[in-house]
Write a protein that holds these residues in place. Structure first.
Motif, mmCIF file in Angstrom:
data_model
loop_
_atom_site.group_PDB
_atom_site.id
_atom_site.type_symbol
_atom_site.label_atom_id
_atom_site.label_comp_id
_atom_site.label_asym_id
_atom_site.label_seq_id
_atom_site.Cartn_x
_atom_site.Cartn_y
_atom_site.Cartn_z
ATOM 1 N N GLY A 5 -0.723 17.580 34.141
ATOM 2 C CA GLY A 5 0.210 18.361 33.346
ATOM 3 C C GLY A 5 1.125 17.508 32.497
ATOM 4 N N TRP A 6 2.308 18.060 32.156
ATOM 5 C CA TRP A 6 3.190 17.378 31.214
ATOM 6 C C TRP A 6 3.745 16.076 31.779
ATOM 7 C CZ3 TRP A 6 8.323 16.013 31.611
ATOM 8 C CH2 TRP A 6 9.056 16.552 32.686
ATOM 9 N N GLN A 7 3.699 15.902 33.107
ATOM 10 C CA GLN A 7 4.207 14.666 33.695
ATOM 11 C C GLN A 7 3.130 13.589 33.844
ATOM 12 O OE1 GLN A 7 7.718 14.853 36.366
ATOM 13 N NE2 GLN A 7 6.937 16.884 36.874
ATOM 14 N N SER A 8 1.969 13.807 33.237
ATOM 15 C CA SER A 8 0.944 12.762 33.230
ATOM 16 C C SER A 8 1.489 11.525 32.521
ATOM 17 C CB SER A 8 -0.298 13.270 32.488
ATOM 18 O OG SER A 8 -1.271 12.251 32.404
ATOM 19 N N GLY A 9 1.381 10.383 33.182
ATOM 20 C CA GLY A 9 1.926 9.153 32.647
ATOM 21 C C GLY A 9 3.407 8.973 32.891
ATOM 22 N N ILE A 10 4.049 9.971 33.503
ATOM 23 C CA ILE A 10 5.491 9.913 33.772
ATOM 24 C C ILE A 10 5.760 9.779 35.267
ATOM 25 C CG2 ILE A 10 7.665 11.206 33.616
ATOM 26 C CD1 ILE A 10 6.573 12.447 31.022
ATOM 27 N N VAL A 11 5.127 10.622 36.080
ATOM 28 C CA VAL A 11 5.265 10.559 37.536
ATOM 29 C C VAL A 11 3.919 10.154 38.129
ATOM 30 C CG1 VAL A 11 5.836 11.832 39.637
ATOM 31 C CG2 VAL A 11 7.062 12.323 37.505
ATOM 32 N N HIS A 12 3.970 9.255 39.108
ATOM 33 C CA HIS A 12 2.755 8.678 39.678
ATOM 34 C C HIS A 12 2.850 8.654 41.198
ATOM 35 C CE1 HIS A 12 2.084 6.698 35.660
ATOM 36 N NE2 HIS A 12 3.405 6.758 35.666
ATOM 37 N N THR A 13 1.686 8.612 41.844
ATOM 38 C CA THR A 13 1.602 8.238 43.255
ATOM 39 C C THR A 13 1.126 6.797 43.313
ATOM 40 O OG1 THR A 13 0.797 10.479 43.720
ATOM 41 C CG2 THR A 13 0.705 8.866 45.514
ATOM 42 N N GLU A 36 6.878 8.335 42.304
ATOM 43 C CA GLU A 36 7.921 7.730 41.478
ATOM 44 C C GLU A 36 7.655 7.898 39.995
ATOM 45 O OE1 GLU A 36 10.989 7.034 40.894
ATOM 46 O OE2 GLU A 36 11.092 5.763 42.706
ATOM 47 N N TYR A 37 8.761 7.971 39.245
ATOM 48 C CA TYR A 37 8.704 7.902 37.789
ATOM 49 C C TYR A 37 8.352 6.483 37.345
ATOM 50 C CZ TYR A 37 11.384 12.309 37.494
ATOM 51 O OH TYR A 37 11.816 13.603 37.590
ATOM 52 N N SER A 38 7.535 6.373 36.301
ATOM 53 C CA SER A 38 7.273 5.077 35.671
ATOM 54 C C SER A 38 6.729 5.341 34.274
ATOM 55 C CB SER A 38 6.263 4.252 36.486
ATOM 56 O OG SER A 38 5.965 3.041 35.821
ATOM 57 N N VAL A 39 7.502 4.959 33.243
ATOM 58 C CA VAL A 39 7.121 5.301 31.863
ATOM 59 C C VAL A 39 6.996 4.091 30.950
ATOM 60 C CG1 VAL A 39 8.201 7.584 32.062
ATOM 61 C CG2 VAL A 39 9.515 5.680 31.088
ATOM 62 N N ARG A 40 7.364 2.909 31.402
ATOM 63 C CA ARG A 40 7.467 1.763 30.491
ATOM 64 C C ARG A 40 6.132 1.317 29.912
ATOM 65 N NH1 ARG A 40 11.380 -2.794 32.885
ATOM 66 N NH2 ARG A 40 11.114 -3.604 30.773
ATOM 67 N N ASP A 41 5.030 1.661 30.557
ATOM 68 C CA ASP A 41 3.715 1.274 30.039
ATOM 69 C C ASP A 41 3.242 2.161 28.897
ATOM 70 O OD1 ASP A 41 3.624 -0.735 31.879
ATOM 71 O OD2 ASP A 41 2.148 0.205 33.203
ATOM 72 N N SER A 42 3.965 3.223 28.592
ATOM 73 C CA SER A 42 3.480 4.201 27.621
ATOM 74 C C SER A 42 4.616 4.656 26.699
ATOM 75 C CB SER A 42 2.902 5.426 28.351
ATOM 76 O OG SER A 42 2.685 6.499 27.462
ATOM 77 N N ARG A 43 4.458 4.424 25.394
ATOM 78 C CA ARG A 43 5.449 4.915 24.437
ATOM 79 C C ARG A 43 5.504 6.443 24.455
ATOM 80 N NH1 ARG A 43 4.567 1.211 18.973
ATOM 81 N NH2 ARG A 43 5.180 -0.793 19.891
ATOM 82 N N ARG A 44 4.346 7.064 24.596
ATOM 83 C CA ARG A 44 4.301 8.532 24.638
ATOM 84 C C ARG A 44 5.080 9.056 25.832
ATOM 85 N NH1 ARG A 44 1.519 11.780 27.854
ATOM 86 N NH2 ARG A 44 1.102 13.957 27.221
ATOM 87 N N ALA A 45 4.829 8.480 27.011
ATOM 88 C CA ALA A 45 5.522 8.936 28.215
ATOM 89 C C ALA A 45 7.031 8.710 28.095
ATOM 90 C CB ALA A 45 4.970 8.215 29.439
#
Length: 236
Positions: free
Chosen positions: A221-229, A151-160
């Motif tokens: 890669g570029w989705q570090s901090g954006i897509v997670h398991t 799943e995508y999850s970005v709210r914990d990171s301004r960069r993401a």
């Protein structure tokens, strides 16, 4: 096209024909699904295991599960008739079956446990109320069965969050408009990700709904901090 969480299956019906082409242009999309499936650590190549792929779409997550557990029985479920038609048209081994059902209606559509593992790829943030569905999925797991949410999850990171918004406005939304003539689904995608739980909040949600040994690992890669398991288990 109205794309509130309540009619996401219908929105994906409209986008089904171009969906594989669009996600295929996303570097790492399929490899990241396979990585989440491997992180489930399913033993023995899946021999004797029964797995559920909930929100299977056109079958990309089903193929990822098959790579991790080629000998398992897999029940793949999606609420979109259009996406399922695309999935069923592909070549699958005899142990793979497809069922049309919303995540909220599994039992009434004949999907019953126990399952040794459940993969939910890009599903939970699209649910109007995730908690009852997560409790249902936990109840469908065999004792000590593993649950993975890719799943995508970005709210914990301004960069993401910034990277995600930039990629959506510069790439995903324009590409969706070009391929489908309507970018509403892809604008919804952007909003659904920015509004979804942060990683810590989602781990807490899994624990509240009965999963144990909850943890999460991001993608490379570029989705570090954006897509997670996100991983959890049913109690033994």
């Amino acid at each position: 096209m109205n794309t509130t969480p309540y009619n996401v299956p219908e929105a994906f019906d409209a986008g089904a024909d171009s969906y594989d082409e669009l996600v295929g242009a996303n570097p790492g999309y399929h490899e990241h699904l396979r990585l989440s499936a491997r992180r489930m650590e399913l033993p023995g190549g899946g021999r004797g295991l029964r797995l559920l792929d909930i929100g299977c779409g056109t079958g990309a997550s089903t193929a990822a599960l098959l790579t991790a557990a080629p000998h398992a029985e897999i029940v793949a479920v999606d609420g979109s008739a259009g996406m399922l038609a695309r999935a069923r048209a592909k070549d699958w081994p005899a142990g793979v079956s497809f069922v049309q059902s919303r995540a909220e209606d599994l039992r009434s559509c004949g999907v019953h446990g126990p399952f040794d593992g459940i993969l939910a790829a890009y599903l939970v943030r699209n649910l109007p109320d995730p908690d009852p569905v997560l409790r249902e999925l936990r109840g469908l797991l065999a004792p000590n069965g593993v649950f993975a949410a890719h799943e995508y999850s970005v709210r914990d990171s301004r960069r993401a969050t910034a990277i995600w918004n930039a990629v959506c406005w510069a790439v995903i939304i324009p590409a969706g408009r070009i391929r489908t003539g309507d970018a509403a689904l892809y604008r919804y995608l952007r909003r659904s990700v920015t509004g979804f739980d942060g990683a810590m909040q989602f781990r807490d949600r899994l624990q509240r709904n009965g999963f144990i040994d909850v943890r999460s690992v991001s993608m490379p890669g570029w989705q570090s901090g954006i897509v997670h398991t996100f991983l959890g288990r049913a109690a033994a």
